[in-house]
Design a protein around this motif. Structure first.
Motif, PDB file in Angstrom:
ATOM      1  N   GLY A  42      26.600  37.304  26.909  1.00  0.00           N
ATOM      2  CA  GLY A  42      25.758  38.323  27.532  1.00  0.00           C
ATOM      3  C   GLY A  42      24.798  37.686  28.524  1.00  0.00           C
ATOM      4  N   GLY A  43      25.031  37.937  29.801  1.00  0.00           N
ATOM      5  CA  GLY A  43      24.142  37.431  30.866  1.00  0.00           C
ATOM      6  C   GLY A  43      23.300  38.570  31.415  1.00  0.00           C
ATOM      7  N   SER A  59      12.353  48.332  34.440  1.00  0.00           N
ATOM      8  CA  SER A  59      11.551  47.851  33.315  1.00  0.00           C
ATOM      9  C   SER A  59      10.120  47.628  33.781  1.00  0.00           C
ATOM     10  CB  SER A  59      12.097  46.525  32.786  1.00  0.00           C
ATOM     11  OG  SER A  59      13.390  46.705  32.274  1.00  0.00           O
ATOM     12  N   ALA A  73      35.134  39.539  29.356  1.00  0.00           N
ATOM     13  CA  ALA A  73      34.409  39.901  28.137  1.00  0.00           C
ATOM     14  C   ALA A  73      34.854  38.989  26.992  1.00  0.00           C
ATOM     15  CB  ALA A  73      34.701  41.345  27.774  1.00  0.00           C
ATOM     16  N   ASP A 121      24.117  40.028  23.669  1.00  0.00           N
ATOM     17  CA  ASP A 121      25.063  41.014  24.210  1.00  0.00           C
ATOM     18  C   ASP A 121      24.658  42.453  23.910  1.00  0.00           C
ATOM     19  OD1 ASP A 121      25.557  40.212  21.589  1.00  0.00           O
ATOM     20  OD2 ASP A 121      27.716  40.546  21.679  1.00  0.00           O
ATOM     21  N   ILE A 152      28.689  42.376  19.768  1.00  0.00           N
ATOM     22  CA  ILE A 152      29.875  42.041  18.964  1.00  0.00           C
ATOM     23  C   ILE A 152      29.643  40.716  18.225  1.00  0.00           C
ATOM     24  CG2 ILE A 152      31.510  43.315  20.434  1.00  0.00           C
ATOM     25  CD1 ILE A 152      32.691  40.504  21.121  1.00  0.00           C
ATOM     26  N   VAL A 162      19.284  37.302  20.171  1.00  0.00           N
ATOM     27  CA  VAL A 162      18.066  37.548  20.970  1.00  0.00           C
ATOM     28  C   VAL A 162      18.142  38.924  21.622  1.00  0.00           C
ATOM     29  CG1 VAL A 162      17.432  35.138  21.554  1.00  0.00           C
ATOM     30  CG2 VAL A 162      19.145  36.326  22.931  1.00  0.00           C
ATOM     31  N   PRO A 202      11.277  53.539  23.903  1.00  0.00           N
ATOM     32  CA  PRO A 202      10.789  53.017  25.198  1.00  0.00           C
ATOM     33  C   PRO A 202       9.397  53.514  25.584  1.00  0.00           C
ATOM     34  CG  PRO A 202      12.358  54.795  25.589  1.00  0.00           C
ATOM     35  CD  PRO A 202      12.282  54.604  24.088  1.00  0.00           C
ATOM     36  N   GLY A 256       7.403  50.943  27.035  1.00  0.00           N
ATOM     37  CA  GLY A 256       8.149  50.063  27.944  1.00  0.00           C
ATOM     38  C   GLY A 256       8.102  48.608  27.510  1.00  0.00           C
ATOM     39  N   ASN A 285      10.534  43.191  27.263  1.00  0.00           N
ATOM     40  CA  ASN A 285       9.460  42.190  27.146  1.00  0.00           C
ATOM     41  C   ASN A 285       9.572  41.443  25.816  1.00  0.00           C
ATOM     42  OD1 ASN A 285       7.807  42.594  29.632  1.00  0.00           O
ATOM     43  ND2 ASN A 285       7.768  44.682  28.865  1.00  0.00           N
TER      44      ASN A 285
HETATM   45  C1  LIG Z   1      15.695  54.942  28.556  1.00  0.00           C
HETATM   46  C2  LIG Z   1      15.267  53.522  28.378  1.00  0.00           C
HETATM   47  C3  LIG Z   1      14.180  53.031  29.115  1.00  0.00           C
HETATM   48  C4  LIG Z   1      13.734  51.718  28.916  1.00  0.00           C
HETATM   49  N1  LIG Z   1      12.632  51.266  29.616  1.00  0.00           N
HETATM   50  C5  LIG Z   1      12.142  50.021  29.367  1.00  0.00           C
HETATM   51  C6  LIG Z   1      10.962  49.524  30.027  1.00  0.00           C
HETATM   52  O1  LIG Z   1      10.315  50.186  30.835  1.00  0.00           O
HETATM   53  N2  LIG Z   1      10.529  48.267  29.721  1.00  0.00           N
HETATM   54  C7  LIG Z   1      11.185  47.489  28.817  1.00  0.00           C
HETATM   55  O2  LIG Z   1      10.714  46.376  28.540  1.00  0.00           O
HETATM   56  N3  LIG Z   1      12.322  47.901  28.208  1.00  0.00           N
HETATM   57  C8  LIG Z   1      12.816  49.142  28.459  1.00  0.00           C
HETATM   58  N4  LIG Z   1      13.956  49.569  27.822  1.00  0.00           N
HETATM   59  C9  LIG Z   1      14.697  48.621  26.981  1.00  0.00           C
HETATM   60  C10 LIG Z   1      15.471  47.591  27.809  1.00  0.00           C
HETATM   61  O3  LIG Z   1      16.296  48.245  28.754  1.00  0.00           O
HETATM   62  C11 LIG Z   1      16.309  46.696  26.882  1.00  0.00           C
HETATM   63  O4  LIG Z   1      15.462  46.178  25.880  1.00  0.00           O
HETATM   64  C12 LIG Z   1      16.934  45.533  27.676  1.00  0.00           C
HETATM   65  O5  LIG Z   1      17.886  46.011  28.615  1.00  0.00           O
HETATM   66  C13 LIG Z   1      17.611  44.551  26.726  1.00  0.00           C
HETATM   67  O6  LIG Z   1      18.144  43.470  27.458  1.00  0.00           O
HETATM   68  P1  LIG Z   1      19.277  42.557  26.820  1.00  0.00           P
HETATM   69  O7  LIG Z   1      19.571  41.519  27.847  1.00  0.00           O
HETATM   70  O8  LIG Z   1      18.897  42.138  25.437  1.00  0.00           O
HETATM   71  O9  LIG Z   1      20.515  43.527  26.610  1.00  0.00           O
HETATM   72  P2  LIG Z   1      21.384  44.282  27.706  1.00  0.00           P
HETATM   73  O10 LIG Z   1      20.541  44.719  28.844  1.00  0.00           O
HETATM   74  O11 LIG Z   1      22.141  45.335  26.976  1.00  0.00           O
HETATM   75  O12 LIG Z   1      22.372  43.150  28.241  1.00  0.00           O
HETATM   76  C14 LIG Z   1      23.485  42.717  27.495  1.00  0.00           C
HETATM   77  C15 LIG Z   1      24.476  42.076  28.450  1.00  0.00           C
HETATM   78  O13 LIG Z   1      25.582  41.584  27.701  1.00  0.00           O
HETATM   79  C16 LIG Z   1      26.794  41.893  28.381  1.00  0.00           C
HETATM   80  N5  LIG Z   1      27.846  41.979  27.349  1.00  0.00           N
HETATM   81  C17 LIG Z   1      27.882  42.822  26.301  1.00  0.00           C
HETATM   82  N6  LIG Z   1      28.981  42.610  25.560  1.00  0.00           N
HETATM   83  C18 LIG Z   1      29.644  41.585  26.153  1.00  0.00           C
HETATM   84  C19 LIG Z   1      30.867  40.905  25.860  1.00  0.00           C
HETATM   85  N7  LIG Z   1      31.628  41.223  24.797  1.00  0.00           N
HETATM   86  N8  LIG Z   1      31.277  39.900  26.685  1.00  0.00           N
HETATM   87  C20 LIG Z   1      30.512  39.543  27.768  1.00  0.00           C
HETATM   88  N9  LIG Z   1      29.369  40.166  28.096  1.00  0.00           N
HETATM   89  C21 LIG Z   1      28.923  41.169  27.300  1.00  0.00           C
HETATM   90  C22 LIG Z   1      26.512  43.221  29.072  1.00  0.00           C
HETATM   91  O14 LIG Z   1      27.366  43.423  30.204  1.00  0.00           O
HETATM   92  C23 LIG Z   1      25.052  43.073  29.465  1.00  0.00           C
HETATM   93  O15 LIG Z   1      24.884  42.538  30.753  1.00  0.00           O
HETATM   94  C24 LIG Z   1      14.421  50.863  27.993  1.00  0.00           C
HETATM   95  C25 LIG Z   1      15.520  51.335  27.274  1.00  0.00           C
HETATM   96  C26 LIG Z   1      15.937  52.671  27.458  1.00  0.00           C
HETATM   97  C27 LIG Z   1      17.113  53.174  26.650  1.00  0.00           C
END
Ligand SMILES: Cc1cc2nc3c(=O)[nH]c(=O)nc-3n(C[C@H](O)[C@H](O)[C@H](O)COP(=O)(O)OP(=O)(O)OC[C@H]3O[C@@H](n4cnc5c(N)ncnc54)[C@H](O)[C@@H]3O)c2cc1C
Length: 417
Positions: free
Chosen positions: A15-16, A56, A139, A169, A174, A291, A300, A303, A307
């Motif tokens: 997951g990047g 965000s 993936a 991810d 997964i 993580v 949210p 927000g 973070n």
């Molecule tokens: C409506 C809404 C509003 C929000 N507003 C805010 C806000 O204002 N401020 C804030 O801090 N947070 C906010 N959030 C939460 C925030 O969007 C998430 O906490 C954040 O996106 C998490 O980042 P992440 O990198 O952990 O996961 P993700 O953003 O889900 O990234 C996971 C990555 O893994 C990749 N991936 C997944 N499975 C695989 C696989 N099998 N193989 C390869 N790649 C894979 C995906 O393509 C993706 O790029 C909000 C959430 C919602 C639902």
């Protein structure tokens, strides 16, 4: 962007997204051989592009993480919007609070940034580090977890092994499922509707939040004068709002927002996300760590989701760096537990605060409404309480990793561990 994959890495991050990519950048100095696997890379952003739906609110401490990893200039060269004030009020009464950066001696309270801008900037920064391989367009489909070594299989059939496997991810990780880590789930039975709107008046570099009995409504400022909105509502109400045509949606939105910025002239196509609190029962095992959203998701309303994830990434990087510096096994459960102990309490506190806020403001009992409004008025009048709340919103409270602090004392912190 895609690197030719080697067959083995020290650290393999699945997951990047914003969190996994931040972890890779924060680990760059360790000299470890790192791979990031991301199945989907968004298109580059152009200044005149319409704003994305997913944005965000990035806190000061998260901004520090981006500064200290060399990512912030890449975000700035794309686009972001600083906000100087935060205005919070209750739909049911007179209670309201205004937070002003100037009162805390800072120039802004945070920045509203598109998720795509953050991710693209992180991926760009990774290219500067010879020890980070970015494998995109594929993936991860299979995972064979082992305490000493894990093996993943990509959708093109390639196998890659690693000493430390990191699940970054997202909510439906997964990696988490493959290693049988349980999830505690609480469905808020709400959806968050997101769209970009053009209000009649300028947003005044203010983040606005109105608490309605059906859920909070946030207006977040964008650099072109538009606002990104997150309208959380009970599922049936959210469905109804999603079905409205643009004209009626804008009218209802303006009404729900008490026309603070005049009428709403237009709204981009809407999307709705189910709001669910999730918390993994474990963040680590021997040779494994979770993580960001893979470990926890929250409401949210403040927000804070990403973070928290960015603080996970910075903390895990600090724990791994310290282990390497002190010649300890960076993949052992003993080492990784430091990360879990560090972050679990902080994340839990934020999760319960958000659930508490949601219940407090979602309650239309007249007594609770009275208490709520008196509480907001007291906060508005009490500078100390206000400053403390503002510090938390800016991410300054709690046990911060070194690269999230204003003064970068990473070396010192590493040596102290
Ligand atoms: C409506 C809404 C509003 C929000 N507003 C805010 C806000 O204002 N401020 C804030 O801090 N947070 C906010 N959030 C939460 C925030 O969007 C998430 O906490 C954040 O996106 C998490 O980042 P992440 O990198 O952990 O996961 P993700 O953003 O889900 O990234 C996971 C990555 O893994 C990749 N991936 C997944 N499975 C695989 C696989 N099998 N193989 C390869 N790649 C894979 C995906 O393509 C993706 O790029 C909000 C959430 C919602 C639902």
């Amino acid at each position: 962007m895609s690197a030719t994959a080697k067959s083995h890495y020290d650290v393999l991050i699945v997951g990047g997204g914003m969190v996994g990519s931040t972890l890779a950048c924060a680990l760059a100095d360790t000299g470890l051989d790192i791979a990031v696997i991301e199945k989907f890379v968004p298109d580059e952003i152009k200044q005149n592009d319409d704003y994305d739906l997913r944005v965000s609110a990035i806190s000061h401490s998260s901004q520090n993480v981006f500064k200290h990893t060399g990512v912030w200039p890449l975000i700035e060269k794309r686009r972001s919007c600083a906000f100087e004030k935060m205005h919070v009020w209750d739909a049911d009464g007179e209670g309201e609070v205004e937070f002003d950066a100037a009162d805390n001696g800072v120039s802004e309270l945070g920045h509203i940034i598109e998720n795509r801008v953050i991710q693209l900037s992180l991926l760009e920064r990774m290219e500067d580090h010879h020890n980070i391989s970015l494998i995109t367009g594929h993936a991860v489909e299979g995972i064979e977890y082992g305490a000493d070594q894990s093996r993943i299989t990509l959708d093109n059939g390639n196998d890659i092994s690693c000493r430390l496997l990191v699940g970054a991810d997202g909510a439906n990780s997964i990696v988490r499922q493959a290693v049988d880590i349980d999830l505690e789930i609480a469905d808020y039975e709400q959806k968050g509707i997101v769209t970009v709107v053009t209000p009649e008046k300028h947003h005044q570099h203010t983040a606005w939040q109105r608490f309605l009995p059906t859920g909070p409504l946030a207006f977040l400022p964008l650099s072109n004068g538009q606002c990104s909105i997150v309208w959380s509502a009970d599922s049936a109400e959210a469905e109804r709002l999603m079905q409205l045509d643009d004209e009626n949606f804008c009218r209802e939105l303006s009404h729900a927002f008490e026309s603070k910025l005049g009428s709403i002239n237009s709204a981009s196509p809407r999307a709705a996300f189910p709001l669910i609190r999730r918390h993994a029962s474990q963040y680590v095992k021997d040779g494994l760590a979770l993580v960001g959203d893979a470990a926890h998701t929250i409401h949210p309303l403040a927000g804070q989701g990403v973070n928290l994830g960015l603080m996970d990434a910075a903390s895990l990087a600090e724990v791994i760096s310290a282990a390497k510096l002190n010649r300890r096994d960076f993949t052992s459960l003993q080492t990784l537990r430091k990360y879990e102990r560090w972050r679990r309490g902080e994340n839990q506190l934020m999760m319960f605060s958000m659930s508490g806020f949601k219940n407090l403001f979602g309650n239309d009992n007249p007594l609770i409404s009275k208490i709520r409004n008196v509480g907001l008025s007291l906060v508005q009048k009490n500078d100390l309480v206000k400053a403390s709340l503002m510090n938390r919103a800016m991410g300054f409270e709690g046990d911060l990793p070194a690269i999230a602090r204003d003064e970068y004392r990473f070396e010192k912190a590493r040596q102290e561990m």
